[in-house]
Scaffold this motif. Structure first.
Motif, PDB file in Angstrom:
ATOM      1  N   MET A  23      34.973  67.276  -8.720  1.00 63.87           N
ATOM      2  CA  MET A  23      35.130  68.555  -8.022  1.00 63.87           C
ATOM      3  C   MET A  23      36.471  69.192  -8.369  1.00 63.87           C
ATOM      4  O   MET A  23      36.563  70.410  -8.577  1.00 63.87           O
ATOM      5  N   PHE A  40      28.365  60.232  -2.443  1.00 65.32           N
ATOM      6  CA  PHE A  40      29.419  60.972  -1.751  1.00 65.32           C
ATOM      7  C   PHE A  40      30.588  60.070  -1.340  1.00 65.32           C
ATOM      8  O   PHE A  40      31.619  60.551  -0.873  1.00 65.32           O
ATOM      9  N   LYS A  53      34.817  58.069  -5.556  1.00 64.70           N
ATOM     10  CA  LYS A  53      36.017  58.876  -5.869  1.00 64.70           C
ATOM     11  C   LYS A  53      35.768  59.797  -7.049  1.00 64.70           C
ATOM     12  O   LYS A  53      36.391  60.865  -7.171  1.00 64.70           O
ATOM     13  N   TYR A  57      34.782  63.436  -6.222  1.00 65.66           N
ATOM     14  CA  TYR A  57      35.852  64.331  -5.809  1.00 65.66           C
ATOM     15  C   TYR A  57      36.805  64.646  -6.959  1.00 65.66           C
ATOM     16  O   TYR A  57      37.362  65.740  -7.026  1.00 65.66           O
TER      17      TYR A  57
END
Length: 522
Positions: free
Chosen positions: A205, A196, A199, A202
């Motif tokens: 995501m 988590f 980078k 994300y």
């Protein structure tokens, strides 16, 4: 981890030939268990009709199915191609399981064991229907494959691929979101929580959101109909699902191969060589907890199992590699194949309905006669949903021919539900007849609105209620022949309506707006 024999001459060639053989067997098997007595399933007709209404979203499913249907349409819309794609997605899932076994250091026996457990399971039953489920299972398995690569290599760039798979998976079926939630929760609770901080997570995501964004925009523009669909599903179907039954049904998917799933759980917990992948147990537990709480249908969770087949097969192979135990390998193969062989004519639409009624006890003991209403019926629900459709289409065509030629531009063809409308549009291809309509599911946004209606060809139940006073003449033009079809049990027939009130078009528009507002949450 590499299997000790991997470096031996001919090992990889043998593994490849075995895999190709299983792919061929898988594809042929999916057609062999389809009796010509049965037609397409009601959902398949809806999914095929989506090719005629391409959009970034639909009430019942995300848009990927529609584009798959467009490909099928380009290929001729034949039965072969309709059944080809779910079989192909099943075969590709099996290939990923095969590669997972290889990654875990399993040999050809573990690969064969995993492939047999996959082939001889309820997964093959799901692969006979053109629904989003087959691709959904493939997407879940691909996401697990990416996770295994991430855990083994510690290369966070695999998070980007996880974003791609998640995005494409959501465009096929929202069900994969539950796996993503379970995966996120399990990783957060494990020693892998450092992911988590990467980078790449994300960025992945963002990639997933970009892929999904057309469907998100469509949902927002139409009032988030997915929420209505979930509420309707919960109230009409999931309310009948027992949480205990949901859990009890899980191992039934694998008949004799259930011992491989159990071995996977045990191996992931106690085997030192599986320690890197132990988080998969947490993913399984959290995802199952979510589904159990929400009273999900049993098959919603089936995408969790292909990865477990890989682990379980490798674990069993390692047990049967010493001394006399290797001679027990054939016994485990038989435990998978023999029970499945005995149940093939029960699991798949092989027998005619009359034969099924004669063996009702066998079907009932497996829970196959229980429908989504929670009651037992004469046939399995999926089988009853494969009967009578061509008959309805032929009745609609015969009724349409009774309409005077000059009145046909002012004639509406309407059905009670999406299965009927989809079936008419499929079988009436090439006939000079307009597309069928229905105030049901996706058809509420495809409905042909008319200001002037002189005739109505109605497929379904006899018109009743407030509409009767607007119908001057009602003539029944067709009766269903197949008494075991689901539509027959609902009282479906063909009707020709004439001498219609001028108020009828406005009344239909009001009813249509009400249905559209319900789906749009207004």
């Amino acid at each position: 981890m590499i299997h000790p024999a991997a470096g031996q001459p001919g090992y990889r060639r043998t593994s490849l030939w075995l895999l190709l053989s299983f792919i061929i067997i898988k594809m042929v098997f999916q057609y062999a268990v389809l009796s010509p007595y049965y037609e397409l399933h009601r959902d398949e007709y809806l999914h095929l009709d989506m090719a005629n209404h391409l959009a970034a979203g639909y009430l019942s499913v995300p848009p990927l199915t529609a584009f798959n249907s467009l490909v099928i349409q380009w290929l001729g819309n034949s039965f072969f191609w309709i059944k080809f794609f779910p079989a192909l997605y099943g075969a590709l899932t099996m290939v990923l399981v095969w590669k997972m076994v290889e990654k875990l250091g399993g040999g050809w026996f573990a690969q064969v064991l995993a492939a047999l457990a996959f082939l001889c399971s309820g997964l093959s039953r799901m692969n006979i229907l053109y629904q989003p489920n087959s691709f959904d299972i493939l997407a879940w398995t691909a996401l697990f494959w990416c996770l295994m690569q991430l855990l083994q290599t510690q290369n966070n760039k695999w998070l980007l691929w996880m974003g791609v798979v998640t995005g494409v998976g959501v465009l096929n079926k929202y069900n994969i979101i539950f796996l993503v939630l379970g995966m996120a929760g399990a990783l957060l609770l494990s020693s892998h929580r450092k992911v988590f901080l990467s980078k790449y997570l994300y960025i992945g995501m963002v990639i997933a959101v970009v892929i999904i964004s057309p469907n998100i925009i469509w949902q927002l523009q139409h009032g988030m109909p997915v929420l209505h669909h979930m509420k309707e599903l919960s109230e009409s179907q999931l309310v009948h699902v027992s949480r205990i039954s949901f859990l009890g049904d899980q191992l039934k998917f694998f008949v004799g191969g259930a011992f491989i799933v159990v071995a996977a759980v045990i191996g992931l917990i106690i085997s030192p060589s599986f320690r890197t992948y132990r988080v998969i147990i947490g993913i399984y537990a959290l995802t199952m907890l979510l589904f159990t709480y929400l009273r999900a249908k049993s098959y919603y969770s089936v995408g969790l199992y292909p990865v477990l087949l890989a682990f379980g097969s490798v674990y069993w192979e390692r047990i049967f590699t010493h001394d006399w135990t290797r001679y027990l390998r054939l016994l485990w193969v038989a435990l998978i194949v023999v029970p499945f062989g005995l149940l093939v004519n029960v699991i798949f639409p092989v027998m005619k309905p009359v034969q099924i009624s004669e063996k009702a006890g066998k079907f009932r003991s497996l829970g196959l006669l229980r429908w989504e209403d929670g009651q037992d019926h004469i046939l399995p629900q999926d089988f009853a949903d494969m009967l009578g459709w061509r008959d309805l289409a032929d009745m609609s065509w015969q009724t349409w021919q009774q309409v005077p030629e000059a009145e046909k531009p002012y004639t509406l063809l309407i059905c009670d539900n999406y299965g009927e409308a989809g079936a008419l549009n499929y079988y009436n291809r090439g006939r000079n007849i307009p597309l069928a309509n229905a105030m049901d599911a996706d058809y509420v946004f495809w409905f042909r609105e008319m200001d002037t209606i002189h005739y109505i060809v109605k497929i379904g139940k006899k018109p009743e209620g407030a509409y009767m006073k607007m119908i001057g003449r009602l003539q029944q033009t067709g009766v269903m022949k197949d008494t075991l079809s689901r539509e027959y049990q609902w009282g479906a027939g063909a009707w020709l309506l004439s001498d219609l009130s001028p108020e009828l078009p406005a009344a239909l528009k009001r009813a249509l707006r009400e249905e559209q507002n319900v789906y749009s949450g207004k």
